[in-house]
Design a protein around this motif. Structure first.
Motif, PDB file in Angstrom:
ATOM      1  N   LEU A 179     -30.188  36.167  46.334  1.00  0.00           N
ATOM      2  CA  LEU A 179     -29.978  37.041  45.748  1.00  0.00           C
ATOM      3  C   LEU A 179     -31.121  38.203  45.760  1.00  0.00           C
ATOM      4  O   LEU A 179     -30.817  39.168  45.796  1.00  0.00           O
ATOM      5  CB  LEU A 179     -29.310  36.699  44.173  1.00  0.00           C
ATOM      6  N   ARG A 180     -32.248  38.022  45.102  1.00  0.00           N
ATOM      7  CA  ARG A 180     -33.266  38.812  44.853  1.00  0.00           C
ATOM      8  C   ARG A 180     -34.556  38.775  45.830  1.00  0.00           C
ATOM      9  O   ARG A 180     -35.467  39.544  45.916  1.00  0.00           O
ATOM     10  CB  ARG A 180     -33.715  38.994  43.667  1.00  0.00           C
ATOM     11  N   ASN A 181     -34.469  37.789  46.530  1.00  0.00           N
ATOM     12  CA  ASN A 181     -35.697  37.165  47.433  1.00  0.00           C
ATOM     13  C   ASN A 181     -36.988  36.924  46.417  1.00  0.00           C
ATOM     14  O   ASN A 181     -37.996  37.157  46.904  1.00  0.00           O
ATOM     15  CB  ASN A 181     -35.724  38.183  48.419  1.00  0.00           C
ATOM     16  N   LEU A 182     -36.568  36.551  45.307  1.00  0.00           N
ATOM     17  CA  LEU A 182     -37.718  36.240  44.459  1.00  0.00           C
ATOM     18  C   LEU A 182     -38.147  34.741  44.458  1.00  0.00           C
ATOM     19  O   LEU A 182     -37.123  33.756  43.789  1.00  0.00           O
ATOM     20  CB  LEU A 182     -37.372  36.682  42.863  1.00  0.00           C
ATOM     21  N   SER A 220     -25.944  27.391  53.073  1.00  0.00           N
ATOM     22  CA  SER A 220     -26.336  27.323  51.814  1.00  0.00           C
ATOM     23  C   SER A 220     -25.498  27.741  50.744  1.00  0.00           C
ATOM     24  O   SER A 220     -24.857  28.750  51.011  1.00  0.00           O
ATOM     25  CB  SER A 220     -27.781  27.680  51.535  1.00  0.00           C
ATOM     26  N   LYS A 221     -25.531  27.208  49.383  1.00  0.00           N
ATOM     27  CA  LYS A 221     -24.730  27.710  48.252  1.00  0.00           C
ATOM     28  C   LYS A 221     -25.766  27.580  47.043  1.00  0.00           C
ATOM     29  O   LYS A 221     -26.127  26.567  46.930  1.00  0.00           O
ATOM     30  CB  LYS A 221     -23.386  27.113  48.146  1.00  0.00           C
ATOM     31  N   THR A 222     -25.871  28.481  46.386  1.00  0.00           N
ATOM     32  CA  THR A 222     -26.522  28.508  45.155  1.00  0.00           C
ATOM     33  C   THR A 222     -25.387  28.962  44.122  1.00  0.00           C
ATOM     34  O   THR A 222     -25.058  30.161  43.937  1.00  0.00           O
ATOM     35  CB  THR A 222     -27.714  29.414  45.193  1.00  0.00           C
ATOM     36  N   THR A 223     -25.619  28.301  43.080  1.00  0.00           N
ATOM     37  CA  THR A 223     -24.611  28.740  41.873  1.00  0.00           C
ATOM     38  C   THR A 223     -25.625  28.820  40.859  1.00  0.00           C
ATOM     39  O   THR A 223     -26.729  28.350  40.362  1.00  0.00           O
ATOM     40  CB  THR A 223     -23.842  27.369  41.553  1.00  0.00           C
ATOM     41  N   ASP A 224     -25.224  29.881  39.988  1.00  0.00           N
ATOM     42  CA  ASP A 224     -25.944  30.420  38.651  1.00  0.00           C
ATOM     43  C   ASP A 224     -24.921  30.219  37.540  1.00  0.00           C
ATOM     44  O   ASP A 224     -23.912  30.512  37.500  1.00  0.00           O
ATOM     45  CB  ASP A 224     -26.003  31.962  39.039  1.00  0.00           C
ATOM     46  N   ALA A 283     -28.233  34.435  20.090  1.00  0.00           N
ATOM     47  CA  ALA A 283     -29.795  34.510  20.324  1.00  0.00           C
ATOM     48  C   ALA A 283     -30.132  35.248  21.526  1.00  0.00           C
ATOM     49  O   ALA A 283     -31.318  35.353  21.717  1.00  0.00           O
ATOM     50  CB  ALA A 283     -30.506  33.067  20.240  1.00  0.00           C
ATOM     51  N   THR A 284     -29.294  35.575  22.257  1.00  0.00           N
ATOM     52  CA  THR A 284     -29.526  36.192  23.567  1.00  0.00           C
ATOM     53  C   THR A 284     -28.527  37.450  23.926  1.00  0.00           C
ATOM     54  O   THR A 284     -27.401  37.443  23.286  1.00  0.00           O
ATOM     55  CB  THR A 284     -29.585  35.312  24.812  1.00  0.00           C
ATOM     56  N   THR A 285     -28.919  38.402  24.720  1.00  0.00           N
ATOM     57  CA  THR A 285     -28.188  39.515  24.988  1.00  0.00           C
ATOM     58  C   THR A 285     -27.317  39.492  26.382  1.00  0.00           C
ATOM     59  O   THR A 285     -26.272  40.277  26.472  1.00  0.00           O
ATOM     60  CB  THR A 285     -28.899  40.690  25.135  1.00  0.00           C
ATOM     61  N   GLN A 286     -27.542  38.602  27.057  1.00  0.00           N
ATOM     62  CA  GLN A 286     -27.097  38.279  28.373  1.00  0.00           C
ATOM     63  C   GLN A 286     -26.452  37.311  29.014  1.00  0.00           C
ATOM     64  O   GLN A 286     -26.978  35.907  28.473  1.00  0.00           O
ATOM     65  CB  GLN A 286     -28.185  39.077  29.474  1.00  0.00           C
ATOM     66  N   LYS A 287     -25.176  37.187  29.666  1.00  0.00           N
ATOM     67  CA  LYS A 287     -24.729  36.035  30.240  1.00  0.00           C
ATOM     68  C   LYS A 287     -24.120  36.239  31.685  1.00  0.00           C
ATOM     69  O   LYS A 287     -24.064  37.378  32.151  1.00  0.00           O
ATOM     70  CB  LYS A 287     -23.519  35.511  29.144  1.00  0.00           C
ATOM     71  N   ILE A 288     -23.996  35.264  32.221  1.00  0.00           N
ATOM     72  CA  ILE A 288     -23.523  35.422  33.727  1.00  0.00           C
ATOM     73  C   ILE A 288     -21.965  34.986  33.733  1.00  0.00           C
ATOM     74  O   ILE A 288     -21.683  33.831  33.222  1.00  0.00           O
ATOM     75  CB  ILE A 288     -24.446  34.593  34.736  1.00  0.00           C
ATOM     76  N   ALA A 289     -21.389  35.715  34.545  1.00  0.00           N
ATOM     77  CA  ALA A 289     -19.952  35.312  34.661  1.00  0.00           C
ATOM     78  C   ALA A 289     -19.852  33.771  35.178  1.00  0.00           C
ATOM     79  O   ALA A 289     -20.286  33.249  36.228  1.00  0.00           O
ATOM     80  CB  ALA A 289     -19.306  36.002  35.839  1.00  0.00           C
ATOM     81  N   PRO A 290     -18.849  33.246  34.958  1.00  0.00           N
ATOM     82  CA  PRO A 290     -18.494  31.845  35.307  1.00  0.00           C
ATOM     83  C   PRO A 290     -18.201  31.835  36.645  1.00  0.00           C
ATOM     84  O   PRO A 290     -17.516  32.806  37.207  1.00  0.00           O
ATOM     85  CB  PRO A 290     -17.220  31.478  34.352  1.00  0.00           C
ATOM     86  N   GLY A 291     -18.766  30.928  37.417  1.00  0.00           N
ATOM     87  CA  GLY A 291     -18.564  30.724  39.069  1.00  0.00           C
ATOM     88  C   GLY A 291     -19.366  31.625  39.749  1.00  0.00           C
ATOM     89  O   GLY A 291     -19.307  31.753  41.088  1.00  0.00           O
ATOM     90  N   ALA A 292     -20.228  32.421  39.122  1.00  0.00           N
ATOM     91  CA  ALA A 292     -21.331  33.141  40.200  1.00  0.00           C
ATOM     92  C   ALA A 292     -22.022  32.313  41.067  1.00  0.00           C
ATOM     93  O   ALA A 292     -22.491  31.143  40.798  1.00  0.00           O
ATOM     94  CB  ALA A 292     -22.236  33.750  39.021  1.00  0.00           C
ATOM     95  N   ASN A 293     -21.945  32.848  42.104  1.00  0.00           N
ATOM     96  CA  ASN A 293     -22.779  32.136  43.163  1.00  0.00           C
ATOM     97  C   ASN A 293     -23.336  32.865  44.492  1.00  0.00           C
ATOM     98  O   ASN A 293     -22.654  34.270  44.629  1.00  0.00           O
ATOM     99  CB  ASN A 293     -21.976  30.934  43.741  1.00  0.00           C
TER     100      ASN A 293
END
Length: 1006
Positions: free
Chosen positions: A200-203, A429-433, A467-477
């Motif tokens: 995604l970001r090459n980090l 490859s597959k990367t799930t978040d 307690a946090t401001t952000q979330k990721i959509a279900p199924g993000a990959n």
């Protein structure tokens, strides 16, 4: 020298360049950034036949040339027996010849030997000459044997830090490293020849289980035209494989909390501020900022492996598994909501399997499977900063996250003839978040509750379970698939190589949305309530006592794709026995697509020449002078579409309030602005991909030059020096001061209201770019060319790096090895790269730099990854067969400091960016005017392998940061919360050196 005297070795190594070149240029067996194999070369009697047979079941034969030379390339890593054959009989032999990935191992014979004398001359081959005269690049290879000896972190980045010029990245970006002053997103990662960088970001990237690493290459510059898409460095791991003997092993590691030191408590600054300035909360000055008392952690790691033949000499299997579990406590700073201690749990399981099939003597198939996961969770117990007491669990949680990556890799190698080799690698490859919060019950997050109006709250701070401001959509990959194919052909003194290198990246529903009801609240306070908060966006003064709140909405979820295609051709020419010349060219093409599948970046042809040379001065591998010149292009990763080519929302709405409810939400709201406002014009509107990016955008690219030498000092030492110069030629970022496009249109007689102008556009800072804007009436498009001056910039993107590396090495002689490196370097300019380390901005190529001219005033200085002096040393000593001692040391200059505030003596905010200008307390402040303290790290290890267990059982103790250094590595560089209102956390340490801790190990191999 194990089996031959120095005089013989000297004779045999004459013209070593020719010998090494003959094999080293043989494709994947040469010194290349994605190499997975090695080679064997040497001298023998003309007319003889050389036969090699390895523990991997590979057997190959080649005739010795009329010049007495031979080469066998593209050999899988392992241990080999090399035989000289005459008339079908073995007349001489060398055993246990080990290979180094991407290099050649010299095995030479003095001449014909009778078969009857075979037993008397069968020996173990000596190691490769310490100077590889066939290499023109800069790299460090760390073997599994060295990994087993040295006290290191169990990941690819910790290994990479052994190489000169490599430094840890900013803590904001996780476990990343910087090579030669470049940004942390500019590196490439490989496992068994396939790209495993963050898709995604090459980090960062995926690495192998520690016990499955056979060898790791760390490239710091100068690699061939076969490889690209990196301006920093390359981390390439080759995994272990099965052999003709079954081997099993297991290991357990324990880092107990009783052996771990703690960071001390942190306190708010209490500085004498300039006249007219005051802290956001003066009562906090000098008070406890972050409690560290009692915070600790422990780690347990269990690993195992098994490898051997499924069919001897034919089919092999190697499998490895590693599970790392960490638990601990970490207390949030006073200014962070919630005031609580996180009782966290981290799990890092890794699995690796490799199947090797020797189809026949001419064809090999390798299959690799990898799974790596990062799982984190926890729960909060409330911490009362007034009483410094833990009040127990209150229903709040940190985010639960899981990133899981699965890779499948296939490689096929065909030895078509002795001079012609074909290889192909295909991978998927597959990367799930996953990111969710168990405490997100639909209530908005409350930020800075400590700045709620005490006249309303009575001095309390009201919050809720979110307690946090952000979330990721279900199924993000994110998914990748790639193919590279190479054909190598030896034609006389030329080794010709050509091939393709293609990768495709696809991301689905990546980005973030806001937790709770889709917005969160931030409380604030200004000392002068008569001054407008954000005048550039129409937000007026707070009035009253200066207390206000703002409602933030942040949505960036989107999908996108990237195509990266390349082809190359290269010639490595052995001009003479002592001189090697290499010339190649690579053509990279990059295409980026937004969520609608529409192209927003199309690089076109990008030609990257590479030229190198190596001179074996005396022809005996004792002195090498080498150099190279190269151009390297960097692709834009998928994440650029987030908040760029795809729709996004980032708005703030400002209010005063008359009450605060029990959940922390403000009540009795009175707006102090026109409604939701966005500095970048992000209101959720669709973006036109044709207008969001310059039509003539150039990819980021860098030129590099290296000149160095390597010299043996007697039979036991090697030394050398290298000078490197890197210059950034083009950068990519976004500019958001697009009202200047309207000014340019008006100046050329075009009505700005007749076209749609984006809030931000992607461009090349400092270059003239052309943009295509859609006409409002749908009649077509209007072209406009924007120069550096049109944007108001006085200079373009600059990043220059130069370094001098000096080293002294004692190769392993069966007893000890050691290496010392010193690097003097400077990285300076106004553009770090694709990220911004001083504030942790990972919006790749869309940082706040270059958003407007005012942000770049006085921005030229030392860059975030600059380290003026670096000293590194590591080694091991086998005192007896049972006892081994080792250590590693790093001593490094501190990172440059920044200071970001409002602009100029009047604390202006010309583009409504708040505390983001290179100006503090009314004075300009260039990055690097001050530095962080020096970084010192000493790690030591001892291992005991008892003779009664045949040295297969081992017990170890490793102590990291022996001197218990606890220096800050990165500070908070944001000077103000509002105009003339200094942040209480300015200058506070954000990331620190890990205090002293110990690791106990026990392993058994059989």
């Amino acid at each position: 020298m194990n089996s031959r005297d120095s005089r013989q070795a000297h004779v045999l190594r004459r013209s070593a360049l020719a010998l090494a070149l003959a094999v080293g240029l043989g494709g994947t067996g040469t010194v290349l950034a994605q190499a997975t194999t090695g080679a064997i070369f040497g001298q023998a009697s003309p007319g003889s036949t050389i036969q090699v047979s390895g523990t991997t079941g590979v057997t190959r034969e080649v005739a010795v040339g009329t010049d007495g030379r031979y080469r066998i390339g593209n050999l899988p890593l392992g241990s080999y027996t090399v035989n000289v054959m005459q008339n079908g009989q073995v007349v001489d032999s060398r055993k246990n010849v080990g290979l180094t990935v991407g290099a050649g191992s010299e095995v030479s014979f003095t001449g014909a030997t009778s078969a009857q004398a075979l037993e008397s001359v069968t020996v173990t081959a000596n190691a490769l000459p310490p100077i590889d005269v066939s290499a023109v690049d800069s790299r460090t290879v760390v073997t599994s044997e060295q990994l087993a000896r040295l006290p290191l972190g169990r990941n690819a980045e910790s290994i990479a830090l052994l190489a000169p010029g490599v430094n840890p990245g900013a803590g904001f970006f996780g476990r990343t490293v910087s090579f030669g002053g470049s940004g942390v997103s500019e590196n490439a990662y490989y496992i068994n020849g396939y790209n495993t960088a963050d898709p995604l970001r090459n980090l960062g990237g995926v690495g192998l289980p520690y016990g499955a690493i056979d060898q790791q290459e760390i490239y710091t510059g100068g690699y061939s035209a076969m490889y690209g898409r990196s301006e920093g460095g390359v981390i390439s791991q080759v995994g272990k494989r099965g052999t003709n003997e079954w081997h099993f092993g297991a290991q357990i590691l324990w880092e107990p909390k009783f052996a771990r030191s703690q960071l001390g408590n942190q306190y708010f600054a209490n500085a004498n501020l300039p006249a007219g300035y005051a802290y956001s909360d003066p009562s906090l000055a000098g008070q406890l900022y972050r409690s560290r008392s009692g915070d600790t952690q422990w780690t347990r790691t269990v690993s195992a492996y098994a490898g051997g033949p499924l069919i001897k000499d034919k089919l092999y299997l190697f499998v490895a598994a590693e599970t790392e579990k960490t638990e601990g406590t970490d207390t949030n700073p006073f200014t962070t909501s919630p005031n609580a201690t996180n009782h966290y749990k981290w799990d890092f399981p890794k699995y690796y399997a490799k199947l090797d099939w020797n189809i026949n003597d001419s064809n090999i198939l390798e299959l690799t499977g990898i799974n790596s996961a990062d799982e984190r969770s926890g729960k909060y117990s409330t911490f009362d900063y007034d009483t410094r007491e833990h009040l127990g669990f209150q229903g709040r949680y940190p985010d639960s996250t899981k990133t899981s990556s699965t890779y499948g890799i296939a490689k096929y190698t065909s030895y078509i003839t002795d001079d012609l080799t074909f290889s192909a690698t295909y991978g998927k490859s597959k990367t799930t978040d996953v990111r969710r919060n168990p405490g997100d019950l639909g209530l908005p997050f409350i930020s800075r509750p400590d700045l709620q109006d005490p006249a309303i709250t009575g001095g309390q701070s009201f919050t809720n379970t979110t307690a946090t401001t952000q979330k990721i959509a279900p199924g993000a990959n994110s998914k990748t698939h790639g193919l590279r194919a190479d054909l190598e052909w030896q034609v006389g003194d030329h080794r010709l190589t050509g091939g393709i290198d293609n990768m495709k990246y696809t991301a689905q529903d990546e980005g973030v949305t806001t937790t709770g009801p889709g917005y969160f609240w931030t409380y604030g306070h200004v000392n002068d309530p008569t001054v407008p908060l954000v005048p550039g966006l129409g937000v007026g003064p707070t009035g009253g006592d200066g207390y206000y709140t703002r409602r933030t909405i942040f949505i960036t979820t989107t999908s996108m794709e990237v195509d990266q295609k390349a082809y190359y051709i290269e010639d490595k020419w052995q001009v003479t026995d002592k001189f090697l010349f290499t010339i190649g060219v690579r053509n990279d093409r990059f295409k980026n697509y937004n969520d609608q599948g529409r192209t927003y970046v199309n690089s076109g042809n990008q030609w990257a020449p590479r030229i190198g040379a190596s001179w074996d001065v005396f022809g005996d591998s004792s002195l090498k002078i080498y150099g190279n010149l190269g151009r390297y292009y960097l692709a834009l990763p998928n994440s650029v579409a987030i908040r760029g080519a795809s729709a996004s929302t980032f708005t703030n709405e400002y209010f005063t309030y008359t009450g605060v409810d029990p959940n922390g939400e403000p009540t009795g709201l009175s707006p102090i602005g026109p409604g939701p406002v966005s500095s970048n014009g992000e209101y959720g509107q669709p973006n036109d991909p044709k207008s969001i990016t310059a039509t003539d955008l150039k990819s980021q690219y860098q030129d590099e030059a290296i000149l160095g030498f390597d010299k043996t000092l007697g039979p036991d030492w090697v030394t050398g020096a290298k000078v490197m110069v890197r210059k950034l030629r083009a950068a990519i970022d976004d500019v958001c001061d697009t009202a200047r496009i309207a000014d340019k249109l008006a100046a050329t007689g075009v009505d700005p209201d007749s076209v749609t102008i984006p809030g931000c556009v992607i461009f090349n800072p400092g270059r003239s770019n052309e943009f295509s804007l859609a006409n409002v009436d749908g009649s077509g498009r209007t072209e406009v060319k924007m120069s550096k001056d049109d944007w108001g910039f006085t200079t373009g993107a600059k990043r220059k790096y130069y370094s001098l590396d000096l080293y002294l090495e004692h190769p392993f002689d069966g007893k000890w090895f050691g290496r010392f490196d010193y690097t003097f370097s400077k990285s300076y300019g106004n553009t770090e790269g694709q990220v911004k380390s001083d504030i942790g901005q990972n919006d790749i190529s869309k940082t706040q730099d270059w958003d407007a001219a005012a942000l770049m005033v006085h921005s030229n200085g030392l860059l975030a990854n600059d380290r003026k002096h670096q000293f590194k040393a590591y080694g091991s000593y086998q005192m007896t067969p049972e006892w081994m001692f080792s250590g590693s040391m790093r001593l490094t200059s501190g990172a440059p400091k920044s200071c970001l505030g409002f602009f100029g003596p009047n604390d202006d905010d010309p583009i409504s960016y708040g505390s983001s200008y290179h100006s503090c307390a009314g004075k300009l402040y260039a990055p690097g005017e001050q530095r962080m303290p020096w970084f010192k790290q000493l790690d030591l290890s001892v291992e005991y392998r008892p003779a009664f267990a045949d040295h297969k059982l081992a017990f170890g103790l490793q102590v990291f940061n022996v001197t218990n250094e606890r220096k800050p590595l990165l500070n908070d560089y944001v000077y103000e919360d509002d105009r003339f209102t200094v942040s209480n956390t300015y200058g506070a340490g954000l990331y620190y050196q890990t205090p002293r801790y110990a690791r106990l190990t026990a392993s058994y191999d059989f």
